[in-house]
Design a protein around this motif. Sequence first.
Motif, PDB file in Angstrom:
ATOM      1  N   ALA A  65       0.979  -0.906   0.359  1.00 30.17           N
ATOM      2  CA  ALA A  65      -0.078  -0.108  -0.170  1.00 30.17           C
ATOM      3  C   ALA A  65       1.002   1.392   0.096  1.00 30.17           C
ATOM      4  N   ALA A  66       1.912   1.095   1.275  1.00 28.40           N
ATOM      5  CA  ALA A  66       2.621   2.582   0.448  1.00 28.40           C
ATOM      6  C   ALA A  66       3.381   2.808  -0.976  1.00 28.40           C
ATOM      7  N   LEU A  67       3.537   1.613  -1.424  1.00 31.37           N
ATOM      8  CA  LEU A  67       4.333   1.418  -2.558  1.00 31.37           C
ATOM      9  C   LEU A  67       3.947   1.884  -3.472  1.00 31.37           C
ATOM     10  N   GLU A  68       2.992   1.761  -3.799  1.00 29.34           N
ATOM     11  CA  GLU A  68       1.370   1.739  -4.564  1.00 29.34           C
ATOM     12  C   GLU A  68       1.268   3.372  -4.210  1.00 29.34           C
ATOM     13  N   TYR A  69       0.759   4.072  -3.092  1.00 29.43           N
ATOM     14  CA  TYR A  69       1.101   5.146  -2.546  1.00 29.43           C
ATOM     15  C   TYR A  69       1.787   5.956  -3.287  1.00 29.43           C
ATOM     16  N   LEU A  70       3.133   5.710  -3.098  1.00 29.96           N
ATOM     17  CA  LEU A  70       3.784   6.653  -3.516  1.00 29.96           C
ATOM     18  C   LEU A  70       4.539   6.512  -5.420  1.00 29.96           C
ATOM     19  N   ASP A  71       3.940   5.792  -5.549  1.00 34.70           N
ATOM     20  CA  ASP A  71       3.960   5.189  -7.140  1.00 34.70           C
ATOM     21  C   ASP A  71       3.094   6.606  -7.843  1.00 34.70           C
ATOM     22  N   GLN A  72       1.782   6.213  -7.433  1.00 33.15           N
ATOM     23  CA  GLN A  72       1.069   7.823  -7.651  1.00 33.15           C
ATOM     24  C   GLN A  72       1.089   9.138  -7.987  1.00 33.15           C
ATOM     25  N   VAL A  73       1.743   9.311  -5.803  1.00 28.88           N
ATOM     26  CA  VAL A  73       1.865  10.362  -6.193  1.00 28.88           C
ATOM     27  C   VAL A  73       2.956  11.527  -6.861  1.00 28.88           C
ATOM     28  N   GLN A  74       4.536  10.194  -7.289  1.00 27.62           N
ATOM     29  CA  GLN A  74       5.258  10.744  -7.207  1.00 27.62           C
ATOM     30  C   GLN A  74       5.198  10.025  -8.969  1.00 27.62           C
ATOM     31  N   ALA A  75       4.263   9.606  -9.254  1.00 28.86           N
ATOM     32  CA  ALA A  75       3.757   9.366 -10.627  1.00 28.86           C
ATOM     33  C   ALA A  75       4.856  10.183 -11.868  1.00 28.86           C
ATOM     34  N   ALA A  76       4.630  11.662 -11.661  1.00 32.49           N
ATOM     35  CA  ALA A  76       5.335  12.481 -12.874  1.00 32.49           C
ATOM     36  C   ALA A  76       6.928  12.451 -12.453  1.00 32.49           C
ATOM     37  N   GLU A  77       6.952  11.722 -11.471  1.00 32.66           N
ATOM     38  CA  GLU A  77       8.565  11.683 -11.756  1.00 32.66           C
ATOM     39  C   GLU A  77       9.363  10.367 -11.479  1.00 32.66           C
ATOM     40  N   SER A  78      10.595  10.997 -12.201  1.00 29.22           N
ATOM     41  CA  SER A  78      11.368   9.670 -12.497  1.00 29.22           C
ATOM     42  C   SER A  78      12.710   9.323 -11.325  1.00 29.22           C
ATOM     43  N   SER A  79      12.781   8.624 -10.643  1.00 30.51           N
ATOM     44  CA  SER A  79      13.727   8.176  -9.552  1.00 30.51           C
ATOM     45  C   SER A  79      14.147   6.541  -9.468  1.00 30.51           C
ATOM     46  N   ASP A  80      15.045   6.611  -9.552  1.00 35.82           N
ATOM     47  CA  ASP A  80      16.323   4.979  -9.305  1.00 35.82           C
ATOM     48  C   ASP A  80      15.713   4.693  -7.725  1.00 35.82           C
ATOM     49  N   LYS A  81      15.749   6.039  -7.004  1.00 39.38           N
ATOM     50  CA  LYS A  81      15.709   5.700  -5.785  1.00 39.38           C
ATOM     51  C   LYS A  81      15.094   4.964  -4.976  1.00 39.38           C
ATOM     52  N   GLU A  82      15.443   3.519  -3.946  1.00 39.24           N
ATOM     53  CA  GLU A  82      15.266   2.771  -3.516  1.00 39.24           C
ATOM     54  C   GLU A  82      14.309   3.026  -2.059  1.00 39.24           C
ATOM     55  N   PHE A  83      13.836   2.684  -1.460  1.00 40.34           N
ATOM     56  CA  PHE A  83      12.860   2.973  -0.185  1.00 40.34           C
ATOM     57  C   PHE A  83      13.269   2.486   0.894  1.00 40.34           C
ATOM     58  N   GLN A  84      13.587   3.057   2.501  1.00 37.48           N
ATOM     59  CA  GLN A  84      13.395   2.609   3.898  1.00 37.48           C
ATOM     60  C   GLN A  84      11.950   2.179   4.491  1.00 37.48           C
ATOM     61  N   VAL A  85      11.975   1.502   4.694  1.00 36.30           N
ATOM     62  CA  VAL A  85      10.523   1.063   4.602  1.00 36.30           C
ATOM     63  C   VAL A  85      10.892   0.183   6.088  1.00 36.30           C
ATOM     64  N   THR A  86      10.234   1.151   7.638  1.00 34.06           N
ATOM     65  CA  THR A  86       9.833   0.756   9.003  1.00 34.06           C
ATOM     66  C   THR A  86       8.375   1.087   9.080  1.00 34.06           C
ATOM     67  N   MET A  87       8.689  -0.861  10.039  1.00 31.63           N
ATOM     68  CA  MET A  87       7.077  -1.274  11.125  1.00 31.63           C
ATOM     69  C   MET A  87       7.189  -1.569  11.944  1.00 31.63           C
ATOM     70  N   LEU A  88       5.856  -0.681  12.079  1.00 36.31           N
ATOM     71  CA  LEU A  88       5.795  -0.505  14.022  1.00 36.31           C
ATOM     72  C   LEU A  88       4.205  -1.143  14.478  1.00 36.31           C
ATOM     73  N   LEU A  89       4.364  -2.751  15.040  1.00 40.38           N
ATOM     74  CA  LEU A  89       3.063  -3.446  15.350  1.00 40.38           C
ATOM     75  C   LEU A  89       3.154  -2.631  17.036  1.00 40.38           C
ATOM     76  N   THR A  90       1.884  -2.302  16.914  1.00 40.55           N
ATOM     77  CA  THR A  90       1.394  -1.382  18.469  1.00 40.55           C
ATOM     78  C   THR A  90       0.263  -1.420  19.260  1.00 40.55           C
ATOM     79  N   CYS A  91      -0.163  -1.695  20.614  1.00 43.34           N
ATOM     80  CA  CYS A  91      -1.857  -1.247  20.412  1.00 43.34           C
ATOM     81  C   CYS A  91      -2.004  -0.382  21.348  1.00 43.34           C
ATOM     82  N   ASP A  92      -0.831   1.231  21.554  1.00 41.80           N
ATOM     83  CA  ASP A  92      -1.187   2.143  22.079  1.00 41.80           C
ATOM     84  C   ASP A  92      -2.274   3.248  21.745  1.00 41.80           C
ATOM     85  N   MET A  93      -2.435   2.603  20.488  1.00 43.26           N
ATOM     86  CA  MET A  93      -3.516   3.852  19.048  1.00 43.26           C
ATOM     87  C   MET A  93      -4.958   3.088  19.409  1.00 43.26           C
ATOM     88  N   ALA A  94      -4.838   1.551  19.855  1.00 39.96           N
ATOM     89  CA  ALA A  94      -6.032   0.718  19.490  1.00 39.96           C
ATOM     90  C   ALA A  94      -7.579   1.739  19.416  1.00 39.96           C
TER      91      ALA A  94
END
Length: 361
Positions: free
Chosen positions: A144-173
Motif C-alpha cells: 500500500a505504501a509503495l503504490e501510494y508513492l507510485d501515484q504521488v510520484q508518477a510524474a517523477e523519474s527516480s531510481d531511489k530505493e526506500f527505507q521501510v519502517t514498520m511498527l506493531l503496537t496496541c497503544d493507539m488501538a
Amino acid sequence: MRAVWQRGGRPLAFLGAAAFFVPRQPSSWSGSPRAAVVAASSGGAVLVRNGEASAPWLSKQSLLHDYHGAYTTARTVDKSSVFELGMHCQRLYDGGLDVLTRQASEAASKASPARQERLKQARSFLDQGGLEALRPILKSEMLAALEYLDQVQAAESSDKEFQVTMLLTCDMAGDHTPSRRGFDVLTYVQPLPYVEPMVAVEAHRAERRNPTIKDVQWVNDRKELEDIQKTAAVNEVIMYDSAGLVTEGLQTNFFAVAADGTLLTAPADRVLSGTVRKVVLDVAKQHAIPVRLECPNIKDLDSWESCFICSTSRLVKPISELGAPEFSSARRKFPASDSIAHHVEALVLDAVRSHSESLRE
C-alpha cells in the motif's frame, strides 16, 4: 539473531538489520490523520496505518518514540521487493509476542479493562494465527505504501530505493483497529538517503564496550566520533583498538582487501554482524574469494588493494579514500573502478536481489 530486552524504560533491540522495541513515552494521540499532518510536504514519504496510506501525519521520530511496540527497518530492492522480507516478518512476529506478553503482565494490575482486552485480543491473534496470519498483513501494508508513492510520484523519474519502517503496537488501538486483532500496524516509508558510489572514511582509535550488542548506550558513546565524522566530512568513521586492529564503523561493517586479494574483516565476536556482512561472506564463498576472519591492521593501510564498508542502507560501498590521522596527515586513495571492492559490490547487489521477495507475488 540475539535481542537486547528493555530494562528500566530503555529501548531494546534485535541485532542485525534494525528491529527494536520502542519505549512508550507519555502520549495522548487522538484525532484524525488528516488533522495531524506534520508538514505541508511529506518529502517523498508515506505513512500507512492498517492499509490506509496518506502523507505522514506522524513524524518517524514520533512514531518510534511515542508508542510502545515492536518495529523493524528494511529496504526495498528495485522498488518492488524487500530484502530479507521473511526475516523482517519473523522479527515483528517474535517481537510482537514478547512485547504483548510484557504489556499484558503490566496491565494486569494497572490498565483499564478495555486495554487489557485489546492486549488479550492481540496476543490471541498472534498465538492462534501464527506468522502465517501476520505475514500477509505486513506485505499488504508495504505494498500500500509503495503504490501510494507510485501515484504521488508518477510524474517523477527516480531510481531511489526506500527505507521501510514498520511498527506493531496496541497503544493507539481504537475504532480504526481491525476487529478481533487488537493491534495496529503502521508503516513509514521514505527514500533511502543518497550515498556516493564511493565514500570517504576516517579511522580513529575507539572501542565499543559490548560490540555484539546493539545497546542504546552506544548511541551516546559514539557522539564524539560522530562529531569527528562531521568535522572530517566523511561518510563513516571506522574504529581500531590500541594495537591498530580495525573492527567496524559506527553504523557499518568494514572489509579490507589484502594485496593478495583476500578479504579481511573482524570476526563476529568483535562486531555487530549486519545482514549485508553475511551476504558478503556468502558471495565470497560462492565465488571463491578468499576470506580471513581477522581484524585488518590500520598500519597496513598502504598495502591494501581496496576496502569497503557495508550496511543495510548502503549495501556495499567501496572506499575512495581513507584517512588515519594518528599515523598520517594524508589520506590513502583507492582505485575508482575495477577493484576487488567494486567486484564484491556487484556480487552483493545481485545477491540482494536473489534474497529479496516481491510484494506483488
